[in-house]
Structures are given as C-alpha cells and as structure tokens.
Design a protein around this motif. Structure first.
Motif, PDB file in Angstrom:
ATOM      1  N   THR A  41       0.850  -1.194   0.000  1.00  0.00           N
ATOM      2  CA  THR A  41       0.000   0.000   0.000  1.00  0.00           C
ATOM      3  C   THR A  41       0.876   1.231   0.000  1.00  0.00           C
ATOM      4  O   THR A  41       2.065   1.179   0.283  1.00  0.00           O
ATOM      5  CB  THR A  41      -0.929   0.034   1.231  1.00  0.00           C
ATOM      6  OG1 THR A  41      -0.130   0.090   2.410  1.00  0.00           O
ATOM      7  CG2 THR A  41      -1.837  -1.177   1.264  1.00  0.00           C
ATOM      8  N   GLY A  42       0.278   2.340  -0.302  1.00  0.00           N
ATOM      9  CA  GLY A  42       1.011   3.602  -0.327  1.00  0.00           C
ATOM     10  C   GLY A  42       0.473   4.534   0.725  1.00  0.00           C
ATOM     11  O   GLY A  42       0.608   4.270   1.914  1.00  0.00           O
ATOM     12  N   PRO A  43      -0.196   5.599   0.323  1.00  0.00           N
ATOM     13  CA  PRO A  43      -0.686   6.584   1.274  1.00  0.00           C
ATOM     14  C   PRO A  43      -1.741   5.990   2.212  1.00  0.00           C
ATOM     15  O   PRO A  43      -2.385   4.990   1.896  1.00  0.00           O
ATOM     16  CB  PRO A  43      -1.323   7.660   0.400  1.00  0.00           C
ATOM     17  CG  PRO A  43      -0.989   7.337  -0.998  1.00  0.00           C
ATOM     18  CD  PRO A  43      -0.503   5.940  -1.056  1.00  0.00           C
ATOM     19  N   LEU A  44      -1.896   6.629   3.343  1.00  0.00           N
ATOM     20  CA  LEU A  44      -2.916   6.193   4.297  1.00  0.00           C
ATOM     21  C   LEU A  44      -4.279   6.114   3.613  1.00  0.00           C
ATOM     22  O   LEU A  44      -4.631   6.966   2.806  1.00  0.00           O
ATOM     23  CB  LEU A  44      -2.983   7.153   5.482  1.00  0.00           C
ATOM     24  CG  LEU A  44      -1.794   7.101   6.427  1.00  0.00           C
ATOM     25  CD1 LEU A  44      -1.854   8.243   7.424  1.00  0.00           C
ATOM     26  CD2 LEU A  44      -1.741   5.762   7.139  1.00  0.00           C
ATOM     27  N   GLY A  45      -5.041   5.086   3.934  1.00  0.00           N
ATOM     28  CA  GLY A  45      -6.373   4.882   3.368  1.00  0.00           C
ATOM     29  C   GLY A  45      -6.385   3.989   2.152  1.00  0.00           C
ATOM     30  O   GLY A  45      -7.403   3.382   1.829  1.00  0.00           O
ATOM     31  N   GLN A  46      -5.263   3.888   1.457  1.00  0.00           N
ATOM     32  CA  GLN A  46      -5.213   3.086   0.236  1.00  0.00           C
ATOM     33  C   GLN A  46      -5.439   1.606   0.519  1.00  0.00           C
ATOM     34  O   GLN A  46      -6.026   0.898  -0.284  1.00  0.00           O
ATOM     35  CB  GLN A  46      -3.882   3.284  -0.479  1.00  0.00           C
ATOM     36  CG  GLN A  46      -3.789   2.505  -1.771  1.00  0.00           C
ATOM     37  CD  GLN A  46      -2.446   2.674  -2.452  1.00  0.00           C
ATOM     38  OE1 GLN A  46      -1.664   3.558  -2.126  1.00  0.00           O
ATOM     39  NE2 GLN A  46      -2.163   1.817  -3.412  1.00  0.00           N
ATOM     40  N   GLY A  47      -4.982   1.134   1.666  1.00  0.00           N
ATOM     41  CA  GLY A  47      -5.166  -0.273   2.014  1.00  0.00           C
ATOM     42  C   GLY A  47      -6.637  -0.641   2.130  1.00  0.00           C
ATOM     43  O   GLY A  47      -7.040  -1.751   1.779  1.00  0.00           O
ATOM     44  N   ILE A  48      -7.456   0.284   2.609  1.00  0.00           N
ATOM     45  CA  ILE A  48      -8.895   0.035   2.697  1.00  0.00           C
ATOM     46  C   ILE A  48      -9.466  -0.134   1.291  1.00  0.00           C
ATOM     47  O   ILE A  48     -10.239  -1.062   1.032  1.00  0.00           O
ATOM     48  CB  ILE A  48      -9.610   1.169   3.457  1.00  0.00           C
ATOM     49  CG1 ILE A  48      -9.136   1.194   4.921  1.00  0.00           C
ATOM     50  CG2 ILE A  48     -11.128   1.017   3.380  1.00  0.00           C
ATOM     51  CD1 ILE A  48      -9.620   2.390   5.714  1.00  0.00           C
ATOM     52  N   ALA A  49      -9.061   0.733   0.379  1.00  0.00           N
ATOM     53  CA  ALA A  49      -9.537   0.621  -0.999  1.00  0.00           C
ATOM     54  C   ALA A  49      -9.075  -0.689  -1.625  1.00  0.00           C
ATOM     55  O   ALA A  49      -9.839  -1.341  -2.354  1.00  0.00           O
ATOM     56  CB  ALA A  49      -9.052   1.816  -1.821  1.00  0.00           C
ATOM     57  N   GLN A  50      -7.852  -1.111  -1.351  1.00  0.00           N
ATOM     58  CA  GLN A  50      -7.370  -2.395  -1.875  1.00  0.00           C
ATOM     59  C   GLN A  50      -8.189  -3.547  -1.303  1.00  0.00           C
ATOM     60  O   GLN A  50      -8.524  -4.486  -2.022  1.00  0.00           O
ATOM     61  CB  GLN A  50      -5.891  -2.599  -1.545  1.00  0.00           C
ATOM     62  CG  GLN A  50      -4.985  -1.837  -2.463  1.00  0.00           C
ATOM     63  CD  GLN A  50      -3.530  -2.181  -2.224  1.00  0.00           C
ATOM     64  OE1 GLN A  50      -3.072  -2.253  -1.096  1.00  0.00           O
ATOM     65  NE2 GLN A  50      -2.805  -2.374  -3.301  1.00  0.00           N
ATOM     66  N   ALA A  51      -8.502  -3.488  -0.029  1.00  0.00           N
ATOM     67  CA  ALA A  51      -9.301  -4.549   0.590  1.00  0.00           C
ATOM     68  C   ALA A  51     -10.695  -4.616  -0.032  1.00  0.00           C
ATOM     69  O   ALA A  51     -11.224  -5.704  -0.268  1.00  0.00           O
ATOM     70  CB  ALA A  51      -9.394  -4.326   2.097  1.00  0.00           C
ATOM     71  N   VAL A  52     -11.286  -3.471  -0.314  1.00  0.00           N
ATOM     72  CA  VAL A  52     -12.599  -3.457  -0.972  1.00  0.00           C
ATOM     73  C   VAL A  52     -12.480  -4.110  -2.343  1.00  0.00           C
ATOM     74  O   VAL A  52     -13.318  -4.935  -2.721  1.00  0.00           O
ATOM     75  CB  VAL A  52     -13.152  -2.018  -1.076  1.00  0.00           C
ATOM     76  CG1 VAL A  52     -14.383  -1.963  -1.978  1.00  0.00           C
ATOM     77  CG2 VAL A  52     -13.494  -1.486   0.318  1.00  0.00           C
ATOM     78  N   GLY A  53     -11.438  -3.791  -3.089  1.00  0.00           N
ATOM     79  CA  GLY A  53     -11.229  -4.427  -4.391  1.00  0.00           C
ATOM     80  C   GLY A  53     -11.066  -5.929  -4.280  1.00  0.00           C
ATOM     81  O   GLY A  53     -11.614  -6.696  -5.088  1.00  0.00           O
ATOM     82  N   MET A  54     -10.335  -6.387  -3.274  1.00  0.00           N
ATOM     83  CA  MET A  54     -10.161  -7.825  -3.064  1.00  0.00           C
ATOM     84  C   MET A  54     -11.479  -8.497  -2.709  1.00  0.00           C
ATOM     85  O   MET A  54     -11.766  -9.612  -3.165  1.00  0.00           O
ATOM     86  CB  MET A  54      -9.129  -8.077  -1.965  1.00  0.00           C
ATOM     87  CG  MET A  54      -7.725  -7.722  -2.352  1.00  0.00           C
ATOM     88  SD  MET A  54      -6.625  -7.945  -0.920  1.00  0.00           S
ATOM     89  CE  MET A  54      -5.049  -7.549  -1.643  1.00  0.00           C
TER      90      MET A  54
END
Length: 137
Positions: A41-54
């Motif tokens: 992940t990069g900037p804060l919050g991006q991991g949440i978006a990646q998890a939604v995509g997964m």
C-alpha cells in the motif's frame, strides 16, 4: 505485532526496528518484503480501498466459478486500519462502495489508539467515526 503473534516470521526485534531502513517492519508494509503482507500500500487509506477491491474480486469469482460441489472461492478479506487511514477521503469512498455493494465478507479491523504519527488524534480530527461508518451499511 499481529504478524508476530500469528506466527509469521516477524520477531520482537523486527518490531523494535519499526520504520528503520531495511527493516522487516517499514512504515508502509510491502508485499514480498515481510511475511504475511498480501499487498503493498502507499498513502494512508489506500489499504482500505485495496481490501474493498479484493472483496469485490472474491464475490465475483465465487459467483462465476463456484458450484454446489466445489466452493473454491469462499474466504473473507481483512484489512487492518488505523486512525490515520480513516482521516483520508479515499477510505470513505471505498467504504461507501463496500456498503453499497453489501460486501458481507469484508472485515476492517480498526486500531483506535487515539494517536497518529504527529500526536493525539483529537488535535486534528473530531468526526463521529461510528456514525459515519454506520451510515454506509
């Protein structure tokens, strides 16, 4: 520390080296660098978006490829989030989409320690996080 407690190859000394050059525990986890990290992940919050995509991918694959006899795609997606993640707009956009799509196999674990990199959260943030998240369901 969760990776250490779950038995991944992350020692207490690795945890003590948090955010140090060449550490197994950099400030932003990287896939292939630390055991147990599934995505960079990069900037804060991006991991949440990646998890939604997964979670969207899991639902799509399950719908299109699972059969009554073979449930190949049948898992949950977990994301560890923190105060800093939930101060970013990308996290709310992703969470709103997750709520709209009713992604029931997505679990966000929120580390609410009321502290961020530069100090106390309440110095910079006063949203009613629980109400905001509940409105997305």
């Amino acid at each position: 520390s969760i990776l250490h407690h779950m038995g991944y190859n992350v020692s207490l000394n690795d945890i003590k080296s948090f955010r140090q050059l060449n550490s197994k525990t950099p400030g932003h986890p990287e896939f292939g660098h630390t055991d147990g990290i599934d995505a960079t992940t990069g900037p804060l919050g991006q991991g949440i978006a990646q998890a939604v995509g997964m979670a969207i991918a899991e639902e799509y694959l399950a719908k299109n490829f699972n059969t009554n006899e073979h449930k190949v795609f049948n898992h949950y997606t977990y994301a560890l989030t923190c105060d800093g993640d939930l101060q970013e707009g990308i996290s709310y956009e992703a969470m709103s989409l997750a709520g709209h799509l009713v992604l029931s196999k997505l679990i966000l674990l929120y580390d609410s320690n009321d502290y961020q990199l530069d100090g106390a959260v309440d110095d910079a943030y006063s949203d009613d996080l629980k109400s905001r998240c509940m409105s997305m369901n």
